[in-house]
Structure formats: C-alpha cells, structure tokens
Design a protein around this motif. Structure first.
Motif, mmCIF file in Angstrom:
data_model
loop_
_atom_site.group_PDB
_atom_site.id
_atom_site.type_symbol
_atom_site.label_atom_id
_atom_site.label_comp_id
_atom_site.label_asym_id
_atom_site.label_seq_id
_atom_site.Cartn_x
_atom_site.Cartn_y
_atom_site.Cartn_z
ATOM 1 N N VAL A 14 0.834 -1.204 0.000
ATOM 2 C CA VAL A 14 0.000 0.000 0.000
ATOM 3 C C VAL A 14 0.867 1.251 0.000
ATOM 4 O O VAL A 14 1.815 1.372 0.780
ATOM 5 N N GLY A 15 0.536 2.164 -0.905
ATOM 6 C CA GLY A 15 1.218 3.451 -0.945
ATOM 7 C C GLY A 15 2.496 3.472 -1.754
ATOM 8 O O GLY A 15 3.121 4.530 -1.880
ATOM 9 N N THR A 16 2.915 2.345 -2.298
ATOM 10 C CA THR A 16 4.123 2.351 -3.119
ATOM 11 C C THR A 16 3.745 2.386 -4.593
ATOM 12 O O THR A 16 2.747 1.804 -5.010
ATOM 13 N N GLU A 17 4.558 3.070 -5.361
ATOM 14 C CA GLU A 17 4.329 3.219 -6.796
ATOM 15 C C GLU A 17 5.200 2.278 -7.616
ATOM 16 O O GLU A 17 4.950 2.073 -8.794
ATOM 17 N N SER A 18 6.254 1.743 -6.987
ATOM 18 C CA SER A 18 7.215 0.919 -7.726
ATOM 19 C C SER A 18 7.981 0.020 -6.752
ATOM 20 O O SER A 18 7.909 0.210 -5.534
ATOM 21 N N VAL A 19 8.738 -0.899 -7.317
ATOM 22 C CA VAL A 19 9.601 -1.757 -6.499
ATOM 23 C C VAL A 19 10.638 -0.895 -5.777
ATOM 24 O O VAL A 19 10.966 -1.151 -4.618
ATOM 25 N N GLU A 20 11.090 0.156 -6.431
ATOM 26 C CA GLU A 20 12.071 1.063 -5.809
ATOM 27 C C GLU A 20 11.470 1.767 -4.589
ATOM 28 O O GLU A 20 12.160 1.955 -3.585
ATOM 29 N N ASP A 21 10.202 2.156 -4.678
ATOM 30 C CA ASP A 21 9.523 2.755 -3.518
ATOM 31 C C ASP A 21 9.485 1.773 -2.346
ATOM 32 O O ASP A 21 9.703 2.159 -1.198
ATOM 33 N N LEU A 22 9.171 0.513 -2.638
ATOM 34 C CA LEU A 22 9.130 -0.508 -1.595
ATOM 35 C C LEU A 22 10.511 -0.664 -0.960
ATOM 36 O O LEU A 22 10.636 -0.711 0.269
ATOM 37 N N ALA A 23 11.551 -0.716 -1.787
ATOM 38 C CA ALA A 23 12.919 -0.843 -1.267
ATOM 39 C C ALA A 23 13.286 0.358 -0.390
ATOM 40 O O ALA A 23 13.913 0.195 0.670
ATOM 41 N N ALA A 24 12.884 1.550 -0.815
ATOM 42 C CA ALA A 24 13.180 2.752 -0.025
ATOM 43 C C ALA A 24 12.479 2.699 1.327
ATOM 44 O O ALA A 24 13.066 3.047 2.358
ATOM 45 N N TRP A 25 11.215 2.269 1.354
ATOM 46 C CA TRP A 25 10.490 2.141 2.622
ATOM 47 C C TRP A 25 11.180 1.136 3.524
ATOM 48 O O TRP A 25 11.376 1.368 4.717
ATOM 49 N N GLN A 26 11.571 -0.003 2.950
ATOM 50 C CA GLN A 26 12.196 -1.050 3.758
ATOM 51 C C GLN A 26 13.563 -0.637 4.284
ATOM 52 O O GLN A 26 14.057 -1.233 5.236
ATOM 53 N N ALA A 27 14.161 0.385 3.706
ATOM 54 C CA ALA A 27 15.462 0.867 4.178
ATOM 55 C C ALA A 27 15.330 1.793 5.389
ATOM 56 O O ALA A 27 16.336 2.123 6.020
ATOM 57 N N THR A 28 14.101 2.182 5.743
ATOM 58 C CA THR A 28 13.906 3.050 6.904
ATOM 59 C C THR A 28 13.974 2.233 8.190
ATOM 60 O O THR A 28 13.649 1.045 8.201
ATOM 61 N N ALA A 29 14.372 2.866 9.248
ATOM 62 C CA ALA A 29 14.487 2.179 10.542
ATOM 63 C C ALA A 29 13.145 1.628 11.010
ATOM 64 O O ALA A 29 13.091 0.562 11.632
ATOM 65 N N HIS A 30 12.060 2.332 10.716
ATOM 66 C CA HIS A 30 10.721 1.893 11.141
ATOM 67 C C HIS A 30 10.341 0.536 10.538
ATOM 68 O O HIS A 30 9.604 -0.225 11.146
ATOM 69 N N ALA A 31 10.861 0.251 9.357
ATOM 70 C CA ALA A 31 10.492 -0.975 8.643
ATOM 71 C C ALA A 31 11.511 -2.095 8.840
ATOM 72 O O ALA A 31 11.460 -3.099 8.139
ATOM 73 N N GLN A 32 12.419 -1.945 9.807
ATOM 74 C CA GLN A 32 13.469 -2.943 9.995
ATOM 75 C C GLN A 32 13.447 -3.530 11.403
ATOM 76 O O GLN A 32 12.987 -2.907 12.350
ATOM 77 N N THR A 33 13.994 -4.729 11.496
ATOM 78 C CA THR A 33 14.178 -5.375 12.783
ATOM 79 C C THR A 33 15.416 -4.779 13.456
ATOM 80 O O THR A 33 16.171 -4.027 12.832
ATOM 81 N N SER A 34 15.657 -5.147 14.683
ATOM 82 C CA SER A 34 16.837 -4.632 15.390
ATOM 83 C C SER A 34 18.135 -5.093 14.736
ATOM 84 O O SER A 34 19.167 -4.455 14.899
ATOM 85 N N ASP A 35 18.080 -6.192 13.970
ATOM 86 C CA ASP A 35 19.287 -6.647 13.263
ATOM 87 C C ASP A 35 19.354 -6.115 11.830
ATOM 88 O O ASP A 35 20.150 -6.579 11.023
ATOM 89 N N GLY A 36 18.512 -5.118 11.498
ATOM 90 C CA GLY A 36 18.606 -4.429 10.219
ATOM 91 C C GLY A 36 17.918 -5.086 9.042
ATOM 92 O O GLY A 36 18.089 -4.654 7.909
ATOM 93 N N LEU A 37 17.116 -6.119 9.279
ATOM 94 C CA LEU A 37 16.418 -6.793 8.190
ATOM 95 C C LEU A 37 15.044 -6.166 7.971
ATOM 96 O O LEU A 37 14.392 -5.731 8.930
ATOM 97 N N PRO A 38 14.580 -6.111 6.721
ATOM 98 C CA PRO A 38 13.239 -5.570 6.487
ATOM 99 C C PRO A 38 12.176 -6.488 7.079
ATOM 100 O O PRO A 38 12.359 -7.709 7.161
ATOM 101 N N ARG A 39 11.079 -5.878 7.498
ATOM 102 C CA ARG A 39 9.992 -6.655 8.078
ATOM 103 C C ARG A 39 8.659 -6.041 7.684
ATOM 104 O O ARG A 39 8.575 -4.848 7.366
ATOM 105 N N HIS A 40 7.638 -6.871 7.718
ATOM 106 C CA HIS A 40 6.277 -6.385 7.534
ATOM 107 C C HIS A 40 5.479 -6.869 8.740
ATOM 108 O O HIS A 40 5.414 -8.076 9.002
#
Length: 142
Positions: free
Chosen positions: A11-37
């Motif tokens: 939701v809210g992403t326009e492209s795969v690059e948008d998704l990657a950018a979101w997953q690079a934010t601290a809010h979207a990562q685990t404490s070990d730096g992995l993306p999470r949903h």
C-alpha cells in the motif's frame, strides 16, 4: 514439508524502488537491520512459510516482486495484542507481472501459482508504466 507463499498489497508504493526505499527506513526494519512487515494475524501455515516461502508484493495492481521469508517474530506494541513481524531477505527479486485484484490482509499462494522470477537481463530493463505492464500481463504477454 510443503512450501507456501504469501501475497500482500504494498500500500502506498508506486514501484519496487519505492518498496525498497520504505524497507530501508528504521521503522520498517528489525533490530538486526532486516526488512519486516508487521501484521495483526499470525500465519497458521508458519512451518510451510519457513520452508522456503516468499512474500509476493502487489504494486499498482500486479505482483511485481518477491522476498524470501526468513522468520516470524512476535511484536509487542504495548497494547497486549500479539502481532507478527514477517522478517524478510533484503533482496527484492523482480517477478513476471501477475494481475491481482485488491484485497485486505494477505493471502496464501501455492508455489505452482506463483509468478516466475525475471531473468537478470529482464530485471535490469527499464520499468514499463504500471498500466501498460498490467495490461500486458492481463493478455498474457508478460
């Protein structure tokens, strides 16, 4: 053990690059730096997901990418509700576009129904506009 995948709207992403950018934010990562949903529901087919399953991302009406599911973490937001963090491999793998109607939450996807990964050459191609890509997928060209 049988393998199964998840399908989820990005939701809210326009492209795969948008998704990657979101997953690079601290809010979207685990404490070990992995993306999470994070989701409210815990998958009942946990063992099948962890047997090599992926999450397939629906962007602009079609599945466009996937990520391998590494683990499921329990998340406590302080409100007493158990939530599930689907922890993902950071690598986003582009897939052949597959049309998907809007839905809430996530759905299971059998391996035989999953779109195939794009070759490295195709993944490096310029993105088609989402509407064109969806129409080509609809008629079976992509």
């Amino acid at each position: 053990m049988a393998q199964i995948h998840l399908v989820k709207l990005s939701v809210g992403t326009e492209s795969v690059e948008d998704l990657a950018a979101w997953q690079a934010t601290a809010h979207a990562q685990t404490s070990d730096g992995l993306p999470r949903h994070v989701t409210r529901m815990w998958p009942k087919k946990e063992a099948e997901l962890l047997a090599g399953g992926s999450i397939y991302w629906v962007i602009k009406g079609s599945i466009q990418a996937r990520q391998r599911i590494l683990r499921l973490d329990e998340v406590d937001a302080g409100d007493g509700l158990r939530r599930c963090a689907v922890v993902l491999d950071p690598q986003l793998v582009r897939t052949s576009p597959a049309l998907k109607r809007p839905f809430q939450g996530w759905r299971y996807l059998k391996p035989e129904d999953a779109p195939r990964d794009l070759t490295a050459k195709r993944a490096a191609d310029d993105d088609l506009p989402a509407e064109l890509s969806a129409e080509l997928a609809r008629i079976g060209v992509l």
